[in-house]
Write a protein that holds these residues in place. Structure first.
Motif, short mmCIF file in Angstrom:
data_model
loop_
_atom_site.label_atom_id
_atom_site.label_comp_id
_atom_site.label_asym_id
_atom_site.label_seq_id
_atom_site.Cartn_x
_atom_site.Cartn_y
_atom_site.Cartn_z
N ILE A 32 0.84 -1.20 0.00
CA ILE A 32 0.00 0.00 0.00
C ILE A 32 0.87 1.25 0.00
CG2 ILE A 32 -1.72 1.30 1.29
CD1 ILE A 32 -2.81 -1.27 -0.01
N SER B 262 -12.08 -0.05 -1.07
CA SER B 262 -11.43 -1.24 -0.53
C SER B 262 -9.91 -1.04 -0.48
CB SER B 262 -11.84 -2.46 -1.35
OG SER B 262 -11.56 -3.66 -0.68
N MET B 263 -9.13 -1.79 -1.24
CA MET B 263 -7.68 -1.57 -1.26
C MET B 263 -7.36 -0.12 -1.59
SD MET B 263 -4.75 -3.40 -3.65
CE MET B 263 -5.24 -2.52 -5.17
N LEU C 237 -7.30 2.24 1.33
CA LEU C 237 -6.05 2.25 2.10
C LEU C 237 -5.00 3.10 1.41
CD1 LEU C 237 -5.77 -1.51 3.18
CD2 LEU C 237 -6.85 0.39 4.40
N THR D 193 -14.43 0.32 3.34
CA THR D 193 -13.12 0.31 3.98
C THR D 193 -13.18 -0.34 5.36
OG1 THR D 193 -11.17 1.70 4.42
CG2 THR D 193 -13.32 2.55 5.14
N TYR E 12 -10.13 -1.09 8.88
CA TYR E 12 -8.75 -1.18 9.34
C TYR E 12 -8.71 -1.88 10.69
CZ TYR E 12 -4.01 -0.41 10.66
OH TYR E 12 -2.71 -0.64 11.05
N MET F 229 -7.38 -4.33 7.48
CA MET F 229 -8.12 -4.97 6.39
C MET F 229 -7.56 -6.38 6.18
SD MET F 229 -9.04 -3.51 2.57
CE MET F 229 -9.80 -1.99 3.18
N ASP G 49 -2.51 -8.06 -4.45
CA ASP G 49 -3.38 -7.03 -3.87
C ASP G 49 -3.91 -7.43 -2.50
OD1 ASP G 49 -2.91 -5.80 -6.28
OD2 ASP G 49 -4.98 -5.95 -7.01
N CYS H 36 -3.21 -5.60 1.23
CA CYS H 36 -4.24 -5.19 2.19
C CYS H 36 -4.00 -5.85 3.55
CB CYS H 36 -5.62 -5.57 1.68
SG CYS H 36 -6.15 -4.71 0.20
N TYR I 154 -0.94 -4.36 5.48
CA TYR I 154 -0.84 -2.91 5.67
C TYR I 154 -0.95 -2.50 7.13
CZ TYR I 154 -1.94 2.07 5.37
OH TYR I 154 -1.95 3.44 5.55
N THR J 256 -15.67 -5.96 4.44
CA THR J 256 -15.24 -4.87 5.33
C THR J 256 -16.48 -4.37 6.09
OG1 THR J 256 -15.49 -3.28 3.49
CG2 THR J 256 -13.27 -4.14 3.91
#
Length: 259
Positions: free
Chosen positions: A72, A97-98, A101, A122, A124, A126, A187, A191, A194, A215
């Motif tokens: 990310i 989504s990704m 971030l 989103t 966190y 993720m 990907d 996520c 991150y 999420t």
């Protein structure tokens, strides 16, 4: 529009408009395994209503040359390289989504340049399930199935889409099946790995699907605490793919926030 970043071909949708330095700029960043077209309605609307728009294909996605970027943080660096290439000093970010971030990381790294961020679907941290990661690592088609089914609310297969003629499962599957081997795993791992260690001072909007199982809305508490100027909108009928499942409600939320 076609660009070159670090010697690699890059595509971004700009709503068929030339860039105007007098207008505000919005950058759209897609989610894992997807591309710029995921923001088709939203980017087109803003492009035709007084904004510069840049809906990017991240490296290895859509029409942008690979390989994909593995973290990310490096994706955020790449966004700034693309914008510097086109002399955009200040801008707002919309990420899904990704991509949410990536928008978060951009805002933390360069608060003097990022005016607002809208984070769609989103959470966190993720985190990604081991079964999903493993299937993606093996390039097993089951990973595409998980992405597609978990990425939509349970009522999606029953029809009644607000976009006439759109088959949401098929649309997502078609995008995923175009990916080069390893891109989806890249990907998902980005996520999963991150760690957000910064602070965000600009206004932020969370746009969340009440039926999102990838999420869930309850998983934004950490971000709400870290971003003082934030507000949330929960869209009742939607799962994770809000731009397709609830296109009008998602657009309305963005228009109110960004205008």
């Amino acid at each position: 529009m076609n660009f070159s970043v670090e010697g690699k071909a890059v595509f971004a949708y700009a709503a068929s408009h030339e860039f105007d330095a007098k207008k505000h700029t919005i950058v759209f960043v897609h989610g894992a395994g997807l591309d710029h077209s995921w923001f088709g309605l939203q980017s087109r609307y803003f492009g035709y209503h007084g904004f510069n728009v840049l809906a990017v294909d991240l490296p290895g996605h859509g029409r942008s040359e690979g390989p994909p970027i593995a973290s990310i943080a490096r994706m955020a660096d790449w966004i700034f390289k693309l914008l510097d290439r086109n002399s955009f000093r200040k801008f707002s970010l919309v990420g899904h989504s990704m991509g949410s971030l990536v928008a978060l990381e951009c805002a933390a790294r360069h608060p003097e340049r990022v005016e607002r961020i809208a984070l769609i679907g989103t959470a966190y941290p993720m985190k990604v399930g081991e079964e999903f990661l493993d299937a993606a690592k093996r390039n097993d088609h089951a990973a595409f199935d998980m992405h597609t089914i978990w990425g939509h609310a349970a009522q999606v297969p029953l029809g009644g889409n607000p976009n006439p003629g759109m088959w949401m499962y098929g649309d997502t599957q078609a995008r995923l099946e175009r990916l080069a081997p390893g891109v989806l795993h890249n990907d998902l791992k980005a996520c999963n790995d991150y760690v957000f260690a910064g602070t965000v001072t600009c206004p932020a909007l969370f746009v969340l699907g009440r039926h999102d199982v990838m999420t869930p809305p309850r998983n934004i508490k950490v971000l709400q605490e870290k971003i003082p100027q934030s507000k949330s909108i929960v869209i009742d009928p939607s799962g994770h793919s809000l731009m397709a499942e609830a296109p009008d409600a998602t657009l309305d939320a963005l228009v109110e926030f960004l205008s």
